[in-house]
Design an enzyme around this catalytic site. Structure first.
Site, PDB file in Angstrom:
ATOM      1  N   ASP A 125       0.827  -1.203   0.000  1.00  0.00           N
ATOM      2  CA  ASP A 125       0.000   0.000   0.000  1.00  0.00           C
ATOM      3  C   ASP A 125       0.868   1.264   0.000  1.00  0.00           C
ATOM      4  O   ASP A 125       1.982   1.246   0.530  1.00  0.00           O
ATOM      5  CB  ASP A 125      -0.915  -0.026   1.235  1.00  0.00           C
ATOM      6  CG  ASP A 125      -2.082   0.937   1.103  1.00  0.00           C
ATOM      7  OD1 ASP A 125      -2.382   1.380  -0.032  1.00  0.00           O
ATOM      8  OD2 ASP A 125      -2.702   1.245   2.136  1.00  0.00           O
TER       9      ASP A 125
ATOM     10  N   ASN B  97     -10.709  -2.791  -5.070  1.00  0.00           N
ATOM     11  CA  ASN B  97     -10.005  -1.854  -5.954  1.00  0.00           C
ATOM     12  C   ASN B  97     -10.629  -1.886  -7.342  1.00  0.00           C
ATOM     13  O   ASN B  97     -10.904  -0.846  -7.937  1.00  0.00           O
ATOM     14  CB  ASN B  97      -8.516  -2.206  -6.097  1.00  0.00           C
ATOM     15  CG  ASN B  97      -7.697  -2.029  -4.843  1.00  0.00           C
ATOM     16  OD1 ASN B  97      -6.726  -2.756  -4.611  1.00  0.00           O
ATOM     17  ND2 ASN B  97      -8.047  -1.068  -3.999  1.00  0.00           N
TER      18      ASN B  97
HETATM   19  C1  IPE Z   1      -5.200  -2.813  -0.140  1.00  0.00           C
HETATM   20  O1  IPE Z   1      -4.926  -1.446  -0.288  1.00  0.00           O
HETATM   21  C2  IPE Z   1      -5.126  -3.501  -1.452  1.00  0.00           C
HETATM   22  C3  IPE Z   1      -3.801  -3.560  -2.077  1.00  0.00           C
HETATM   23  C4  IPE Z   1      -2.690  -3.132  -1.566  1.00  0.00           C
HETATM   24  C5  IPE Z   1      -3.753  -4.177  -3.380  1.00  0.00           C
HETATM   25  P1  IPE Z   1      -6.099  -0.369  -0.357  1.00  0.00           P
HETATM   26  O2  IPE Z   1      -5.442   0.954  -0.413  1.00  0.00           O
HETATM   27  O3  IPE Z   1      -7.042  -0.684  -1.443  1.00  0.00           O
HETATM   28  O4  IPE Z   1      -6.838  -0.580   1.037  1.00  0.00           O
HETATM   29  P2  IPE Z   1      -7.881   0.354   1.795  1.00  0.00           P
HETATM   30  O5  IPE Z   1      -8.953   0.715   0.800  1.00  0.00           O
HETATM   31  O6  IPE Z   1      -7.142   1.564   2.231  1.00  0.00           O
HETATM   32  O7  IPE Z   1      -8.347  -0.478   2.941  1.00  0.00           O
HETATM   33  C1  IPE Z   2      -1.676   0.205  -3.255  1.00  0.00           C
HETATM   34  O1  IPE Z   2      -1.454   1.560  -3.330  1.00  0.00           O
HETATM   35  C2  IPE Z   2      -1.779  -0.434  -4.621  1.00  0.00           C
HETATM   36  C3  IPE Z   2      -3.170  -0.726  -5.001  1.00  0.00           C
HETATM   37  C4  IPE Z   2      -4.183  -0.746  -4.168  1.00  0.00           C
HETATM   38  C5  IPE Z   2      -3.422  -1.039  -6.391  1.00  0.00           C
HETATM   39  P1  IPE Z   2      -2.646   2.590  -3.297  1.00  0.00           P
HETATM   40  O2  IPE Z   2      -3.022   2.895  -4.703  1.00  0.00           O
HETATM   41  O3  IPE Z   2      -3.768   2.149  -2.422  1.00  0.00           O
HETATM   42  O4  IPE Z   2      -1.923   3.836  -2.655  1.00  0.00           O
HETATM   43  P2  IPE Z   2      -2.512   4.884  -1.629  1.00  0.00           P
HETATM   44  O5  IPE Z   2      -3.046   4.110  -0.456  1.00  0.00           O
HETATM   45  O6  IPE Z   2      -3.597   5.629  -2.353  1.00  0.00           O
HETATM   46  O7  IPE Z   2      -1.348   5.742  -1.284  1.00  0.00           O
HETATM   47 MG    MG Z   3      -4.142   2.410  -0.425  1.00  0.00          MG
END
Ligand code: IPE
Ligand code: IPE
Ligand code: MG
Length: 229
Positions: free
Chosen positions: A15, A63
């Site tokens: 993340d 996602n």
């Molecule tokens: C979790 O990250 C999913 C991945 C890293 C692929 P998210 O950024 O989607 O999680 P939430 O929405 O903050 O819980």
């Molecule tokens: C995690 O990074 C990767 C995916 C969920 C695809 P994020 O895209 O959630 O990054 P933040 O949380 O917005 O920084």
């Molecule tokens: Mg995230």
């Protein structure tokens, strides 16, 4: 490191790509590109550390449902452009790949890339990169329940686990989440029952090999009791 204290299976909730890009005034998609590069580097490093399975959370079912088309398409483009080449390098050194999640709804060419990689995996790899895409732990459990119903008869914890996407893979010993949030976000819901959890504020593209080693050191110092006194 005492290899008895080395996790066999590490899960990583990668993340923080979006925030990493935002800090640099870049589009989120570029954050994912740097994240994908780091993921490949980390797989190489985990393998040389003696870890047997590294499960990377690439995209959750949430996602796929809730992010812009542009961002999701950007992630698919990364898989098309970089995944094949970089993952092939891993294979060339005896590693395997297993894809988990509901891939059926992904674009056809992406499904093919993932299936080809999975099918080309060696029989008994010394290291497996488990690629969780359009993955959700609850969906995985429901999917396994439906398989059990179709099979008929009762299941126990072990036979049920074999119906999950991760059937045959040992439960994760350690789950790392980068990016500062302290939640599992539907990752390995059934399998994480006794996992050690490690949270760090480091955003995923900055999660270096040395940061991974810190998590391994932290893990090695923990006492896993599994209910014992
Ligand atoms: C979790 O990250 C999913 C991945 C890293 C692929 P998210 O950024 O989607 O999680 P939430 O929405 O903050 O819980
Ligand atoms: C995690 O990074 C990767 C995916 C969920 C695809 P994020 O895209 O959630 O990054 P933040 O949380 O917005 O920084
Ligand atoms: Mg995230």
């Amino acid at each position: 490191m005492d290899t008895g204290k080395l996790p066999v299976h590490v899960g990583v909730i990668m993340d923080g790509n979006g925030r990493w890009a935002k800090k640099r005034l870049m589009p989120r998609k570029l954050g994912h590109k740097f994240g994908m590069d780091r993921m490949i580097g980390l797989a190489e490093h985990a393998k040389s550390s003696g870890v047997k399975y590294l499960t990377v959370y690439v995209m959750s079912t949430e996602n796929l449902a809730r992010r812009s088309k542009d961002e999701i398409e950007g992630l698919f483009t990364l898989i098309r452009k970089y995944f094949t080449v970089n993952v092939k390098k891993l294979f060339d050194r005896g590693s395997g790949i297993k894809v988990i999640g509901d891939t059926s709804v992904l674009p056809d060419d992406v499904i093919k890339i993932l299936e080809d990689a999975d099918n080309a995996s060696p029989e008994n790899p010394d290291f497996t990169l488990v690629f969780a895409i359009n993955y959700g732990g609850r969906g995985e459990i429901v999917n396994a329940v439906n398989k059990a119903v179709i099979n008929g008869g009762k299941v126990d914890e072990n036979s049920f686990a074999s119906l999950l996407y991760t059937g045959g893979i040992p439960d994760p010993d350690l789950i790392i989440r980068t990016g500062g949030e302290m939640r599992l976000s539907n990752f390995l819901t059934y399998q994480s029952a006794y996992a050690e959890l490690y949270f760090t504020d480091v955003l995923f593209p900055d999660f270096s090999d040395a940061e991974f080693d810190k998590a391994l050191t932290d893990y090695a110092a923990r006492e896993r009791r599994f209910g014992k006194a």
